[in-house]
Design a protein around this motif. Sequence first.
Motif: not given
Length: 424
Positions: A370-387
């Motif tokens: 994500l470049i200059n588009s990090s608003t949803n980084a938390g949700i994306y990270t959670s999707l990855i972390s929790n598979r």
Amino acid sequence: MKYVIIGASAAGLATAESIRKNDAKGEITIITREDYLPYSRPSISYYLKGKVTQSDMLLRKPRFYKSNSINVVTGAEVKAIDTEKKLVKAGRKSYPYDKLCLATGSKPFIPPMKNVDKKENVFTFLDFASAKAVKEYANKDTRAVVIGGGLIGMKAAEGLSKVCKSVDVIEFAPRILPSILDEKSAKSVKKYIEKEGGIKFHLEDTIVEAKSSGKRIKSVILKSGRELKCDLLVVAVGVRPETSLAENAGLEVNRGIITDTATMQTSNKDIYACGDCCVSRDMLDGSSKIIALWPNAVEQGIVAGSQMSGGAEKIEKSYSVNAIDFYGFRICTCGLINASGEKYTDKVRINGDEYKRLIFEGNRLVGFVLINSSTNAGIYTSLISNRVDLDTVQGDIMDNPSLLMFDKATRTTKLTGSEQGVRL
């Protein structure tokens, strides 16, 4: 109980704090070769460009160590570990331990370059001492050259661009930041940095030799044949895990220190390791690798300290995650951003200076850029972390995802991290 920790960066400090939570009376000693109390290494580039002071970089105020009875021994080089007598030898002193933790971090890798070794205007950029030396040497007339266009080299170049006449960056790969950017995103970031910082890039190139006058380099010769004037050279090609103490103590080492990746215990039951010096297991592809990142070091330190002092904390998930900015250009990456092969697919969306790339393995998200588009980084990270199975998603996560896109079970047990959940 006597606890000794070798290394005083993120992992070492986290270990000490975790021990103290479980054991209020045990003796805790942190030994560091550096002359400073634990500080934020990512801040050294901000120190270089004058954004923070030395005191701003401290992870804890000096009174913290006194109030928590944590003894920090600075400027002490550990020479050996006697595993039979359970002693750490530093200088003329020996420190007995019941439990020992190696948080020795990494060291700069210096590639062979003719006529570069031991020149007084050649520096690395991995700790505060090196950043301080660079800052003292550089001025408005300095023509700086940085070899290495990775995270360390680029942060050094950014800092130098604020104080130097010119900055040239040499990178062997065909793009900058090759560990966190793909080809398309690297081009846009490079273009932005050239414009904002005035930095010149020399890709798919390297230094083969230097020309000098006395103890100073005057210019460097590239493999391409180009010659660059050079008053100051920063070598930031990469790092290697600092494993010499572990190897000499007879611990299992393979590139990094080998641990039980759940408990951080080494091949010696009374010795633990954490941070950049040890091998992690990536939960996303099962590979064993060095994940040399601040959050990973902190988590491993917490677990090591807990296990050393009778606690039950364990590592559940390890994967790469980065958040960094250059001249206000925000970059967030996570997971398997360089994944290749038939089982991986990706989606890319570009909107002006905004860049979003999501990487999938089947119906699961395994990485993002994500470049200059990090608003949803938390949700994306959670999707990855929790598979999370993306079949549970309503809509396209390439849009602006919200928790309401997921069914109740996913929201409550995975994305919020709570079995009871929260009202949404």
